[in-house]
Design a protein around this motif. Sequence first.
Motif, PDB file in Angstrom:
ATOM      1  N   PHE A  45       0.782  -1.141   0.105  1.00 37.07           N
ATOM      2  CA  PHE A  45      -0.040  -0.022  -0.100  1.00 37.07           C
ATOM      3  C   PHE A  45       0.694   1.098  -0.100  1.00 37.07           C
ATOM      4  O   PHE A  45       2.101   1.153   0.426  1.00 37.07           O
ATOM      5  CB  PHE A  45      -0.868   0.036   1.219  1.00 37.07           C
ATOM      6  CG  PHE A  45      -1.887  -1.021   1.237  1.00 37.07           C
ATOM      7  CD1 PHE A  45      -3.267  -0.877   0.598  1.00 37.07           C
ATOM      8  CD2 PHE A  45      -1.980  -2.219   2.160  1.00 37.07           C
ATOM      9  CE1 PHE A  45      -4.077  -2.018   0.608  1.00 37.07           C
ATOM     10  CE2 PHE A  45      -2.682  -3.280   1.917  1.00 37.07           C
ATOM     11  CZ  PHE A  45      -3.746  -3.054   1.396  1.00 37.07           C
ATOM     12  N   LYS A  46       0.515   2.296  -0.505  1.00 36.24           N
ATOM     13  CA  LYS A  46       1.223   3.553  -0.413  1.00 36.24           C
ATOM     14  C   LYS A  46       1.018   3.999   0.999  1.00 36.24           C
ATOM     15  O   LYS A  46       0.127   3.966   1.806  1.00 36.24           O
ATOM     16  CB  LYS A  46       0.429   4.514  -1.146  1.00 36.24           C
ATOM     17  CG  LYS A  46       0.661   4.337  -2.601  1.00 36.24           C
ATOM     18  CD  LYS A  46       0.064   5.179  -3.694  1.00 36.24           C
ATOM     19  CE  LYS A  46       0.569   4.940  -4.988  1.00 36.24           C
ATOM     20  NZ  LYS A  46      -0.246   3.966  -5.926  1.00 36.24           N
ATOM     21  N   LYS A  47       2.083   4.427   1.437  1.00 35.58           N
ATOM     22  CA  LYS A  47       2.380   4.998   2.812  1.00 35.58           C
ATOM     23  C   LYS A  47       2.989   6.329   3.048  1.00 35.58           C
ATOM     24  O   LYS A  47       3.554   6.627   1.923  1.00 35.58           O
ATOM     25  CB  LYS A  47       3.114   4.134   3.599  1.00 35.58           C
ATOM     26  CG  LYS A  47       2.620   2.841   3.782  1.00 35.58           C
ATOM     27  CD  LYS A  47       3.389   1.848   4.831  1.00 35.58           C
ATOM     28  CE  LYS A  47       2.676   0.333   5.020  1.00 35.58           C
ATOM     29  NZ  LYS A  47       3.593  -0.414   6.143  1.00 35.58           N
ATOM     30  N   ASP A  48       2.560   7.226   3.920  1.00 33.42           N
ATOM     31  CA  ASP A  48       3.298   8.318   4.244  1.00 33.42           C
ATOM     32  C   ASP A  48       3.624   8.538   5.756  1.00 33.42           C
ATOM     33  O   ASP A  48       3.325   7.473   6.353  1.00 33.42           O
ATOM     34  CB  ASP A  48       2.356   9.612   3.847  1.00 33.42           C
ATOM     35  CG  ASP A  48       1.151   9.609   4.574  1.00 33.42           C
ATOM     36  OD1 ASP A  48       0.916   8.986   5.536  1.00 33.42           O
ATOM     37  OD2 ASP A  48       0.162  10.501   4.110  1.00 33.42           O
ATOM     38  N   GLU A  49       3.988   9.638   6.252  1.00 27.37           N
ATOM     39  CA  GLU A  49       4.382   9.481   7.779  1.00 27.37           C
ATOM     40  C   GLU A  49       3.105   9.325   8.715  1.00 27.37           C
ATOM     41  O   GLU A  49       3.375   8.776   9.787  1.00 27.37           O
ATOM     42  CB  GLU A  49       5.123  11.068   8.005  1.00 27.37           C
ATOM     43  CG  GLU A  49       4.074  12.169   7.877  1.00 27.37           C
ATOM     44  CD  GLU A  49       4.150  12.629   6.408  1.00 27.37           C
ATOM     45  OE1 GLU A  49       3.129  13.301   5.950  1.00 27.37           O
ATOM     46  OE2 GLU A  49       4.947  12.355   5.481  1.00 27.37           O
ATOM     47  N   THR A  50       2.048   9.329   8.371  1.00 30.08           N
ATOM     48  CA  THR A  50       0.926   9.252   9.018  1.00 30.08           C
ATOM     49  C   THR A  50       0.410   7.685   9.157  1.00 30.08           C
ATOM     50  O   THR A  50      -0.236   7.324   9.774  1.00 30.08           O
ATOM     51  CB  THR A  50      -0.111  10.281   8.843  1.00 30.08           C
ATOM     52  OG1 THR A  50      -0.562   9.830   7.211  1.00 30.08           O
ATOM     53  CG2 THR A  50       0.160  11.741   8.758  1.00 30.08           C
ATOM     54  N   GLY A  51       0.829   7.009   8.126  1.00 31.41           N
ATOM     55  CA  GLY A  51       0.253   5.810   7.976  1.00 31.41           C
ATOM     56  C   GLY A  51      -0.064   5.434   6.488  1.00 31.41           C
ATOM     57  O   GLY A  51       0.353   6.074   5.522  1.00 31.41           O
ATOM     58  N   ARG A  52      -1.026   4.235   6.272  1.00 32.03           N
ATOM     59  CA  ARG A  52      -1.193   3.730   5.110  1.00 32.03           C
ATOM     60  C   ARG A  52      -2.366   4.864   4.471  1.00 32.03           C
ATOM     61  O   ARG A  52      -3.191   5.396   5.287  1.00 32.03           O
ATOM     62  CB  ARG A  52      -1.963   2.441   5.168  1.00 32.03           C
ATOM     63  CG  ARG A  52      -1.211   1.241   5.178  1.00 32.03           C
ATOM     64  CD  ARG A  52      -1.959   0.003   5.181  1.00 32.03           C
ATOM     65  NE  ARG A  52      -1.432  -0.935   6.089  1.00 32.03           N
ATOM     66  CZ  ARG A  52      -1.802  -1.357   7.368  1.00 32.03           C
ATOM     67  NH1 ARG A  52      -2.856  -0.678   7.732  1.00 32.03           N
ATOM     68  NH2 ARG A  52      -1.361  -2.190   8.083  1.00 32.03           N
ATOM     69  N   TYR A  53      -2.444   4.722   3.260  1.00 35.22           N
ATOM     70  CA  TYR A  53      -3.412   5.540   2.512  1.00 35.22           C
ATOM     71  C   TYR A  53      -3.864   4.786   1.329  1.00 35.22           C
ATOM     72  O   TYR A  53      -2.943   3.862   0.957  1.00 35.22           O
ATOM     73  CB  TYR A  53      -3.292   7.029   1.897  1.00 35.22           C
ATOM     74  CG  TYR A  53      -2.118   7.414   1.202  1.00 35.22           C
ATOM     75  CD1 TYR A  53      -2.248   7.346  -0.058  1.00 35.22           C
ATOM     76  CD2 TYR A  53      -0.774   7.521   1.873  1.00 35.22           C
ATOM     77  CE1 TYR A  53      -1.231   7.658  -0.917  1.00 35.22           C
ATOM     78  CE2 TYR A  53       0.079   7.708   0.946  1.00 35.22           C
ATOM     79  CZ  TYR A  53       0.008   7.838  -0.352  1.00 35.22           C
ATOM     80  OH  TYR A  53       0.891   8.162  -1.348  1.00 35.22           O
ATOM     81  N   TYR A  54      -4.953   4.556   0.855  1.00 38.07           N
ATOM     82  CA  TYR A  54      -5.550   3.816  -0.057  1.00 38.07           C
ATOM     83  C   TYR A  54      -5.782   4.306  -1.515  1.00 38.07           C
ATOM     84  O   TYR A  54      -6.240   5.714  -1.493  1.00 38.07           O
ATOM     85  CB  TYR A  54      -6.653   2.885   0.657  1.00 38.07           C
ATOM     86  CG  TYR A  54      -6.402   2.371   1.656  1.00 38.07           C
ATOM     87  CD1 TYR A  54      -5.755   1.214   1.777  1.00 38.07           C
ATOM     88  CD2 TYR A  54      -6.946   2.926   3.014  1.00 38.07           C
ATOM     89  CE1 TYR A  54      -5.462   0.424   3.251  1.00 38.07           C
ATOM     90  CE2 TYR A  54      -6.726   2.330   3.716  1.00 38.07           C
ATOM     91  CZ  TYR A  54      -5.867   1.159   4.206  1.00 38.07           C
ATOM     92  OH  TYR A  54      -5.745   0.666   5.318  1.00 38.07           O
ATOM     93  N   THR A  55      -5.791   3.563  -2.496  1.00 41.52           N
ATOM     94  CA  THR A  55      -6.470   4.170  -3.906  1.00 41.52           C
ATOM     95  C   THR A  55      -7.639   3.544  -4.198  1.00 41.52           C
ATOM     96  O   THR A  55      -7.982   2.503  -3.562  1.00 41.52           O
ATOM     97  CB  THR A  55      -5.402   4.025  -4.913  1.00 41.52           C
ATOM     98  OG1 THR A  55      -5.029   2.764  -4.879  1.00 41.52           O
ATOM     99  CG2 THR A  55      -3.911   4.668  -4.572  1.00 41.52           C
TER     100      THR A  55
END
Length: 179
Positions: A45-55
Amino acid sequence: MKEEDFTIIEMEDILKTKEIADMTGLAQSTVRKYAQELEKAGYTFKKDETGRYYTKEDVIIFTQLKDIRDKAGIKVEHAADVVVTQYKRTTQNMSPSKVPTEMENQAIQIQQTKQYIQKLEEALQQQQEMISKLEERLERQEKHQDLRDESLTQVLREVAETKKMLAASKERKWYEFWK
């Protein structure tokens, strides 16, 4: 196209756990659990500093996972393996211009589910064969034990008879004692 426009388009495609839950009919905790199992199976999954995010693509993955679990009644781990394997096959075989339709995805999913169920049925058949062999072996052992028990009982009776005969032969009558 300006860089700002590109960022806006990307932001519109980003979905949160709650949105995935609403779109798939799953609880948020279930979405998180499914995401963990999908990651264990090799999906990223795509992730950033806050956690997973989805498409939007992830929505399809979650929907397939839910459908396999509902239809086949298998564990999340196994369903995640099936979905990730299916996803990897379609992305490897897919040219950039050809995106699989929902019908194609469902057909692939059904085929893989059938293969998985067939493997489960084969494993079940092997287990049933093993159980019948073990039952036969247990039956033979019980018969052997019954024969052994009968032999032991017979020997014990003979020993008891012999003891009685010995006791009777050794027993002297009181009047024979003085002779």
